[in-house]
Every structure is written in C-alpha cells, then in structure tokens.
Design an enzyme around this catalytic site. Structure first.
Site, PDB file in Angstrom:
ATOM      1  N   ASP A  60      10.201  70.831 -36.955  1.00  0.00           N
ATOM      2  CA  ASP A  60       8.806  71.153 -37.237  1.00  0.00           C
ATOM      3  C   ASP A  60       8.596  72.623 -36.874  1.00  0.00           C
ATOM      4  O   ASP A  60       9.497  73.287 -36.377  1.00  0.00           O
ATOM      5  CB  ASP A  60       7.870  70.214 -36.462  1.00  0.00           C
ATOM      6  CG  ASP A  60       7.999  70.381 -34.948  1.00  0.00           C
ATOM      7  OD1 ASP A  60       8.762  71.261 -34.483  1.00  0.00           O
ATOM      8  OD2 ASP A  60       7.345  69.620 -34.232  1.00  0.00           O
ATOM      9  N   ASP A 114       1.628  76.004 -39.624  1.00  0.00           N
ATOM     10  CA  ASP A 114       0.292  75.682 -40.117  1.00  0.00           C
ATOM     11  C   ASP A 114      -0.668  75.487 -38.957  1.00  0.00           C
ATOM     12  O   ASP A 114      -0.246  75.381 -37.804  1.00  0.00           O
ATOM     13  CB  ASP A 114       0.337  74.406 -40.968  1.00  0.00           C
ATOM     14  CG  ASP A 114       0.818  73.189 -40.170  1.00  0.00           C
ATOM     15  OD1 ASP A 114       1.584  73.383 -39.199  1.00  0.00           O
ATOM     16  OD2 ASP A 114       0.423  72.064 -40.514  1.00  0.00           O
ATOM     17  N   GLN A 192      -2.932  70.973 -45.763  1.00  0.00           N
ATOM     18  CA  GLN A 192      -3.961  70.644 -44.772  1.00  0.00           C
ATOM     19  C   GLN A 192      -5.270  70.361 -45.525  1.00  0.00           C
ATOM     20  O   GLN A 192      -5.214  69.968 -46.678  1.00  0.00           O
ATOM     21  CB  GLN A 192      -4.101  71.794 -43.755  1.00  0.00           C
ATOM     22  CG  GLN A 192      -2.910  71.905 -42.805  1.00  0.00           C
ATOM     23  CD  GLN A 192      -2.893  70.804 -41.736  1.00  0.00           C
ATOM     24  OE1 GLN A 192      -3.845  70.057 -41.546  1.00  0.00           O
ATOM     25  NE2 GLN A 192      -1.761  70.700 -41.018  1.00  0.00           N
ATOM     26  N   ASP A 269       8.195  60.895 -40.158  1.00  0.00           N
ATOM     27  CA  ASP A 269       8.745  60.946 -38.800  1.00  0.00           C
ATOM     28  C   ASP A 269       7.715  60.342 -37.889  1.00  0.00           C
ATOM     29  O   ASP A 269       6.519  60.431 -38.159  1.00  0.00           O
ATOM     30  CB  ASP A 269       9.004  62.392 -38.359  1.00  0.00           C
ATOM     31  CG  ASP A 269       7.712  63.115 -38.053  1.00  0.00           C
ATOM     32  OD1 ASP A 269       7.054  63.584 -38.999  1.00  0.00           O
ATOM     33  OD2 ASP A 269       7.322  63.188 -36.873  1.00  0.00           O
ATOM     34  N   CYS A 307      17.385  40.005 -36.876  1.00  0.00           N
ATOM     35  CA  CYS A 307      17.911  41.370 -36.773  1.00  0.00           C
ATOM     36  C   CYS A 307      19.408  41.339 -36.504  1.00  0.00           C
ATOM     37  O   CYS A 307      19.898  40.526 -35.721  1.00  0.00           O
ATOM     38  CB  CYS A 307      17.194  42.122 -35.651  1.00  0.00           C
ATOM     39  SG  CYS A 307      17.770  43.815 -35.424  1.00  0.00           S
ATOM     40  N   CYS A 309      21.139  44.052 -35.404  1.00  0.00           N
ATOM     41  CA  CYS A 309      21.546  45.206 -34.604  1.00  0.00           C
ATOM     42  C   CYS A 309      22.428  44.749 -33.438  1.00  0.00           C
ATOM     43  O   CYS A 309      22.462  43.575 -33.073  1.00  0.00           O
ATOM     44  CB  CYS A 309      20.332  45.993 -34.107  1.00  0.00           C
ATOM     45  SG  CYS A 309      19.576  45.390 -32.587  1.00  0.00           S
ATOM     46  N   CYS A 312      20.490  42.749 -30.712  1.00  0.00           N
ATOM     47  CA  CYS A 312      20.074  41.375 -31.028  1.00  0.00           C
ATOM     48  C   CYS A 312      21.272  40.443 -31.177  1.00  0.00           C
ATOM     49  O   CYS A 312      21.156  39.237 -30.978  1.00  0.00           O
ATOM     50  CB  CYS A 312      19.224  41.367 -32.293  1.00  0.00           C
ATOM     51  SG  CYS A 312      17.614  42.158 -32.020  1.00  0.00           S
ATOM     52  N   HIS A 338      17.350  48.981 -30.791  1.00  0.00           N
ATOM     53  CA  HIS A 338      16.768  47.933 -31.645  1.00  0.00           C
ATOM     54  C   HIS A 338      15.628  48.476 -32.507  1.00  0.00           C
ATOM     55  O   HIS A 338      15.581  48.242 -33.717  1.00  0.00           O
ATOM     56  CB  HIS A 338      16.261  46.738 -30.837  1.00  0.00           C
ATOM     57  CG  HIS A 338      15.370  45.871 -31.670  1.00  0.00           C
ATOM     58  ND1 HIS A 338      15.866  44.955 -32.582  1.00  0.00           N
ATOM     59  CD2 HIS A 338      14.017  45.858 -31.828  1.00  0.00           C
ATOM     60  CE1 HIS A 338      14.856  44.403 -33.232  1.00  0.00           C
ATOM     61  NE2 HIS A 338      13.723  44.929 -32.791  1.00  0.00           N
TER      62      HIS A 338
HETATM   63 ZN   LIG Z   1      17.738  44.187 -33.165  1.00  0.00          ZN
END
Ligand SMILES: [Zn+2]
Length: 361
Positions: A60, A114, A192, A269, A307, A309, A312, A338
């Site tokens: 940024d 900005d 903006q 983001d 999930c 991941c 999990c 996670h």
């Molecule tokens: Zn997970």
C-alpha cells in the site's frame, strides 16, 4: 491477499503460506518505512529477497496508515507530516516520497498515495479530498514513470541467504498469476470520493484518464454502514475497466469477499482472517467459532469438519481451545493457518463458479 504488515504474515512462515496456496500478499509501506527502513530492504535486494518470497507482493502507499494517526498528522497540498507511532519521530510523506519508498521495497504492485476521506464528510470536504487525491495521483504517476527503472531486483535474484546459490527467477514463466512480469512494477490508481456515488464516478473516470494498469476502490470500511459500502463498491465497479484488475481495499468477511468477487472485484486485502485468528475467532463452514469458549473444552471434533487444512485434519477443538486458553504461541499459528485456508478456499470456490460460466458482471 493475506496481510503481512512487516514483511511477515504474523505467525505463519513463508513455506506454509506457499503450501496454503497464497499467490500474493500485502505489506504495509508505513510500517516497513519505519522499521527496518527502506534502505535496509533495498540493500537486501527488495522485499521479495529480504523475506524470501518469490510470489507476488503488493504494497500500500502508506496513506491509509498515516491517515489513521489522527492526532499525529497534518495534511497539506505537498503531503502529510506525521509522527511515528513507535518513537514520535517526525516524517513527511509526499506522493513522490511514497513512490520512492515503494520502488525501493520492490513489490510487484504498488499503490498511488491518496487521501483516505474520513467518514462522515460533507459534500464540499469529499470533493476537496477527491481533488487532492487526483492531483497526488498525477504526481505519483510522473515520479513513477521517471524512476521505475530503479526497482532493486532484476530478472533473477540470488537466494535470501548468502550461503545458498539458488536463484529466485522473476520471469514470466515462473509467474503464478499468469501475468507476464515486466522488468518493473505496476502502479495502481485509487478511486476516492467519500460515500457520494457521483463523486466516485468522477474520481473513477478522471483516474482512468491518468492511465494505470489497475484500479483500486479506496476510502471504504472507514465506519460507514455495510450497505453503504456495498452500494458504493457496486456503483464504482461499473465505471472501472473490467479487463484490468479491480482492487477493493480493506474488505472484508468471507461472505463479503465472495459477494464482491462475484460482482467483479479481482483483488481484496483484509486483516480480518489473521487478526481474528489471533483473538481466537475462527471462520468455518458452519459459521464463526470463538474457540476460547468453555463449551469446546472436551470437544473432540475438528474445528471445521468440512475443512481440509492441516489444522482441521489433525487437531481437535478441545486442543485448540486449550492452546488458546493457555496463551500458547501455537494457538495463534494454528488459528491463523486455518483462517487463511478458509479465505483462500472461499476464493477458490468463487473462481470455480466463474469458470463454470457464471460471468462476473
Ligand atoms: Zn481448517
């Protein structure tokens, strides 16, 4: 884009980010400018090499953070005077300086400097602020055009650790996003205009006139109601070219990112998945889970049964609750992994939805 404020997604190492499928992350210019300083990063070959991350990075402009320092800043036509939140030292950030710093950091995508219009703002104030952002965008563009060759990386960089000779190629065939790397960065413009749809339209059209390879919608999630955010995003999107990246800054919940991506937003983001994780708030296919609650103390089930991941698949809610209650470092790591996986899976589902022929508007 997961947020890696100081060149680090808090608690998660780069190899895990790669395994999670992170293709791009965001770092904050303001924080890196103060610590470790742009010269250090530049001498290390830029942020990619410094943090050993050869996938994409966006920085940024520093503007949003500086504007968050309400009592420590003063805005003039030239730029913004502010004091560091770390030690109170005085600094002056201008559009040109923001470009110089971001060129030195060497992210792939850098953002125009900005003014984030405060909320609420009356009509005259919103217009003045939008006009200032447009003048600053032109100054950013001019400085960038003259100095973009000064980016600290070239097509190949040595590994971040000097004892290894491995090269980190930054070339088109290695690009995970399928976008050919030019030998420099891409500077995005920012729309903006406060919460006024007419000003947003004017800001979009005049920013497009300046000519950028991508456009961001800034100045949202500053305290306005969620419906207002949505209305402004959808109305602004209509005015931005659909064949260039459209980036919505600082949004949002899993539901919101899916909704905005389906509407045509390409990039977002948000600190929410990582910050919430560190506070024990986890996003799951069954809704939000506050893992600190005693009800999970003997719960053998996976955090999110749907999930896949690494957290999990391996750990119970009872163990995650215990880690959190005991203030173990591992709690923050596992919770963050996670939540990042959940956000990335949300975006993968949206991509599949688009590929299945549901054209984003
Ligand atoms: Zn997970």
């Amino acid at each position: 884009m997961p947020v890696g404020t100081l060149g680090s997604v808090k608690g998660v190492s780069q190899d895990v980010l790669e395994e999670l499928g992170v293709e791009i992350l965001l770092s904050n210019t303001y924080h890196l400018f103060l610590r470790p300083g742009v010269e250090t990063v530049r001498r290390m070959g830029g942020l990619h090499r410094f943090m050993s991350w050869d996938r994409a990075i966006l920085t940024d402009s520093g503007g949003f953070q500086v504007f968050s320092l309400n009592d420590l800043r003063k805005v003039t036509e030239e730029g913004v005077a502010f004091r560091s939140h770390l030690d109170g030292s005085p600094h002056f950030l201008t559009p040109e300086k923001a470009m110089e710093i971001q060129i030195g950091l060497g992210a792939d995508i850098i953002m125009a400097f900005d003014e984030c219009t405060e909320y609420p703002a009356d009509a005259a104030r919103a217009r003045d602020s939008m006009e200032l952002t447009l003048r600053w965008a032109a100054r950013c563009r001019n400085y960038f055009d003259e100095h973009k060759g000064e980016v600290p990386w070239s097509s190949c960089q040595p590994s971040a650790v000097s004892r290894q000779g491995k090269q980190v190629p930054r070339s088109a065939q290695d690009d995970n996003l399928g976008v050919a790397h030019a030998q420099t960065q891409s500077l995005f413009g920012i729309v903006q205009g406060g919460m006024d749809a007419g000003l947003r339209r004017e800001s979009a059209l005049r920013t497009i006139d300046l000519g950028f390879p991508g456009y961001a919608i800034g100045g949202l999630s500053v305290g306005e109601p969620r419906e207002v955010t949505r209305d402004i995003v959808l109305s602004t999107l209509e005015h931005l070219p659909s064949d260039q990246p459209r980036y919505l800054m600082g949004v949002g919940t899993p539901e919101e990112i899916a909704q905005y991506a389906r509407a045509g937003v390409d990039m977002m983001d948000c600190v929410l998945p990582t910050r919430a994780a560190r506070h024990g708030l986890l996003f799951t296919s069954e809704g939000k889970v506050s893992i600190k609650q005693a009800r999970y103390a003997q719960d053998e089930s996976a955090l999110d049964p749907a999930c896949e991941c690494r957290v999990c698949l391996r750990y119970s809610r009872a163990y995650l609750r215990h880690l959190y209650a005991s203030n173990e470092l591992l709690a923050q790591v596992l919770n963050t992994v996670h939540n990042l996986h959940f956000y990335l899976a949300t975006m993968r589902a949206v991509r599949a939805w688009i590929r299945a022929g549901h054209a984003a508007s």
